[in-house]
Design an enzyme around this catalytic site. Structure first.
Site, PDB file in Angstrom:
ATOM      1  N   HIS A  12     -58.301  15.963 -75.375  1.00 51.63           N
ATOM      2  CA  HIS A  12     -57.899  17.204 -76.046  1.00 51.63           C
ATOM      3  C   HIS A  12     -58.291  18.461 -75.270  1.00 51.63           C
ATOM      4  O   HIS A  12     -58.357  19.544 -75.841  1.00 51.63           O
ATOM      5  CB  HIS A  12     -58.481  17.235 -77.469  1.00 51.63           C
ATOM      6  CG  HIS A  12     -57.849  16.203 -78.355  1.00 51.63           C
ATOM      7  ND1 HIS A  12     -58.416  15.754 -79.523  1.00 51.63           N
ATOM      8  CD2 HIS A  12     -56.678  15.532 -78.235  1.00 51.63           C
ATOM      9  CE1 HIS A  12     -57.615  14.844 -80.083  1.00 51.63           C
ATOM     10  NE2 HIS A  12     -56.573  14.687 -79.326  1.00 51.63           N
ATOM     11  N   CYS A  59     -55.171  37.315 -67.558  1.00 49.70           N
ATOM     12  CA  CYS A  59     -55.033  36.943 -66.148  1.00 49.70           C
ATOM     13  C   CYS A  59     -54.564  38.184 -65.374  1.00 49.70           C
ATOM     14  O   CYS A  59     -54.027  39.130 -65.972  1.00 49.70           O
ATOM     15  CB  CYS A  59     -53.990  35.826 -66.089  1.00 49.70           C
ATOM     16  SG  CYS A  59     -53.466  35.308 -64.458  1.00 49.70           S
ATOM     17  N   GLY A 108     -68.070   7.910 -83.701  1.00 50.85           N
ATOM     18  CA  GLY A 108     -67.955   9.174 -84.428  1.00 50.85           C
ATOM     19  C   GLY A 108     -66.577   9.796 -84.453  1.00 50.85           C
ATOM     20  O   GLY A 108     -66.449  11.008 -84.268  1.00 50.85           O
ATOM     21  N   THR A 109     -65.561   8.982 -84.710  1.00 53.05           N
ATOM     22  CA  THR A 109     -64.219   9.565 -84.864  1.00 53.05           C
ATOM     23  C   THR A 109     -63.579   9.046 -86.148  1.00 53.05           C
ATOM     24  O   THR A 109     -63.750   7.881 -86.506  1.00 53.05           O
ATOM     25  CB  THR A 109     -63.311   9.285 -83.645  1.00 53.05           C
ATOM     26  OG1 THR A 109     -62.001   9.795 -83.910  1.00 53.05           O
ATOM     27  CG2 THR A 109     -63.250   7.815 -83.273  1.00 53.05           C
ATOM     28  N   ALA A 118     -74.752   8.101 -84.655  1.00 49.49           N
ATOM     29  CA  ALA A 118     -74.314   7.681 -83.317  1.00 49.49           C
ATOM     30  C   ALA A 118     -75.526   7.321 -82.448  1.00 49.49           C
ATOM     31  O   ALA A 118     -75.533   6.271 -81.791  1.00 49.49           O
ATOM     32  CB  ALA A 118     -73.504   8.810 -82.680  1.00 49.49           C
TER      33      ALA A 118
HETATM   34  P1  OAD Z   1     -63.448  14.229 -87.360  1.00 47.79           P
HETATM   35  O1  OAD Z   1     -64.144  15.442 -87.864  1.00 47.79           O
HETATM   36  O2  OAD Z   1     -62.071  13.973 -87.865  1.00 47.79           O
HETATM   37  O3  OAD Z   1     -64.314  12.939 -87.686  1.00 47.79           O
HETATM   38  C1  OAD Z   1     -65.673  12.854 -87.369  1.00 47.79           C
HETATM   39  C2  OAD Z   1     -66.169  11.458 -87.705  1.00 47.79           C
HETATM   40  O4  OAD Z   1     -67.518  11.347 -87.287  1.00 47.79           O
HETATM   41  C3  OAD Z   1     -66.121  11.115 -89.194  1.00 47.79           C
HETATM   42  O5  OAD Z   1     -65.494   9.833 -89.350  1.00 47.79           O
HETATM   43  C4  OAD Z   1     -67.601  11.064 -89.602  1.00 47.79           C
HETATM   44  O6  OAD Z   1     -67.851  10.083 -90.599  1.00 47.79           O
HETATM   45  C5  OAD Z   1     -68.264  10.705 -88.313  1.00 47.79           C
HETATM   46  N1  OAD Z   1     -69.653  11.202 -88.150  1.00 47.79           N
HETATM   47  C6  OAD Z   1     -70.164  12.384 -88.569  1.00 47.79           C
HETATM   48  N2  OAD Z   1     -71.443  12.504 -88.184  1.00 47.79           N
HETATM   49  C7  OAD Z   1     -71.769  11.377 -87.526  1.00 47.79           C
HETATM   50  C8  OAD Z   1     -72.942  10.898 -86.872  1.00 47.79           C
HETATM   51  N3  OAD Z   1     -74.071  11.616 -86.826  1.00 47.79           N
HETATM   52  N4  OAD Z   1     -72.910   9.693 -86.273  1.00 47.79           N
HETATM   53  C9  OAD Z   1     -71.763   8.936 -86.322  1.00 47.79           C
HETATM   54  N5  OAD Z   1     -70.632   9.328 -86.908  1.00 47.79           N
HETATM   55  C10 OAD Z   1     -70.620  10.525 -87.497  1.00 47.79           C
HETATM   56  O7  OAD Z   1     -63.501  14.307 -85.757  1.00 47.79           O
HETATM   57  P2  OAD Z   1     -62.566  13.561 -84.680  1.00 47.79           P
HETATM   58  O8  OAD Z   1     -62.232  12.182 -85.106  1.00 47.79           O
HETATM   59  O9  OAD Z   1     -63.222  13.738 -83.370  1.00 47.79           O
HETATM   60  O10 OAD Z   1     -58.673  17.913 -82.123  1.00 47.79           O
HETATM   61  O11 OAD Z   1     -61.266  14.454 -84.749  1.00 47.79           O
HETATM   62  C11 OAD Z   1     -60.206  14.193 -83.877  1.00 47.79           C
HETATM   63  C12 OAD Z   1     -59.534  15.488 -83.461  1.00 47.79           C
HETATM   64  O12 OAD Z   1     -59.189  16.251 -84.629  1.00 47.79           O
HETATM   65  C13 OAD Z   1     -60.429  16.418 -82.673  1.00 47.79           C
HETATM   66  O13 OAD Z   1     -60.459  16.118 -81.290  1.00 47.79           O
HETATM   67  C14 OAD Z   1     -59.836  17.773 -82.927  1.00 47.79           C
HETATM   68  C15 OAD Z   1     -59.497  17.646 -84.399  1.00 47.79           C
HETATM   69  O14 OAD Z   1     -58.416  18.404 -84.837  1.00 47.79           O
HETATM   70  C16 OAD Z   1     -58.426  19.090 -81.536  1.00 47.79           C
HETATM   71  O15 OAD Z   1     -59.113  20.069 -81.685  1.00 47.79           O
HETATM   72  C17 OAD Z   1     -57.225  19.064 -80.703  1.00 47.79           C
END
Ligand code: OAD
Length: 231
Positions: free
Chosen positions: A113, A140, A179-180, A223
């Site tokens: 991203h 720019c 953590g996604t 994590a």
């Molecule tokens: P999310 O905010 O959607 O999800 C975060 C995940 O991390 C959740 O499933 C939580 O349960 C988990 N979580 C939180 N704290 C944690 C911890 N301490 N240890 C382990 N797990 C934990 O974030 P992403 O999946 O990264 O895109 O989101 C994907 C994309 O959506 C991002 O890259 C961003 C967003 O819109 C852009 O900005 C383009």
């Protein structure tokens, strides 16, 4: 089933999301306290918003730069970087734009991203690193606004970055998703490549996600603790 250990694999792939950086103090995107609960992406994180009001979009990204710049990599980032140093076949594919993998010493990180720390001029087709906070100057030399080199909502992922991620996922023997939420496509689709090619698969998260049933091992906890349990 016992927890897989890094030592038993040669080509480990870490697929990471905002939950990995949560312990550094960076808010995740979804859920209570999440960035998209506070900010409407249509006003701050899409090309339409940038065309409409680039200054407002830059104010938002400057705030994020300041917040992320004040945070440090955590033990989760450090374990991943250590595993990479110990095992040459280790790679990192991240959805995070915060640069914390690189700051913890990880190399060759595939940033699906983009990065909060790169800007680009779409008029001149220039991309450059920029760590200034606030980002300055906002324009720019050609007169067009620099744009954060981030994949915003409604943007396509960079094709070459996606191809590199495909290659790495197709050849790993251990996939560790960390953590996604697994709800943002096409990124959420990528772990399936490793699953199809027979890798051992681990999901680390505080909670179950929509894609949890696809993983062979589901480790529930922070994590950093769960990564430490695989050492
Ligand atoms: P999310 O905010 O959607 O999800 C975060 C995940 O991390 C959740 O499933 C939580 O349960 C988990 N979580 C939180 N704290 C944690 C911890 N301490 N240890 C382990 N797990 C934990 O974030 P992403 O999946 O990264 O895109 O989101 C994907 C994309 O959506 C991002 O890259 C961003 C967003 O819109 C852009 O900005 C383009």
């Amino acid at each position: 089933m016992s927890t897989p250990r890094f030592a038993d694999f040669q080509r480990i792939l870490f697929f990471t999301g905002a939950g990995l950086s949560a312990e550094s103090g960076i808010p995740t995107y979804r859920g209570s306290g999440g960035i998209w609960a506070e900010y409407d992406y249509e006003d701050y994180a899409c090309q339409r918003a940038f065309v409409r009001d680039p200054e407002k979009v830059w104010d938002f990204h400057d705030k994020r730069r300041a917040a992320v710049g004040a945070c440090e990599p955590n033990d989760g980032h450090r374990i991943i970087a250590e595993v990479q140093r110990e095992r040459a076949g280790t790679s990192v594919v991240t959805q995070n734009i915060d640069g914390l993998h690189q700051r913890s010493g990880a190399t060759g990180v595939v940033e699906l991203h983009g990065s909060l720390w790169r800007v680009r001029c779409d008029r001149e087709h220039i991309v450059r690193d920029d760590t200034s906070v606030p980002m300055s100057p906002r324009k720019c030399s050609c007169g067009a606004y620099w744009r954060p080199d981030i994949v915003w909502f409604e943007d396509a992922l960079d094709q070459r970055t996606l191809e590199r991620a495909h290659e790495l996922l197709a050849s790993c023997d251990l996939l560790v998703s960390v953590g996604t939420s697994g709800v943002v496509y096409p990124a959420a689709e990528l772990p399936r490549i490793a699953m199809r090619s027979g890798a051992t698969t681990v999901e680390i998260n505080l909670d179950d996600t929509p894609v949890s049933p696809l993983y062979q091992h589901r480790l529930r906890g922070t994590a950093s603790d769960m990564l430490a349990s695989m050492r």
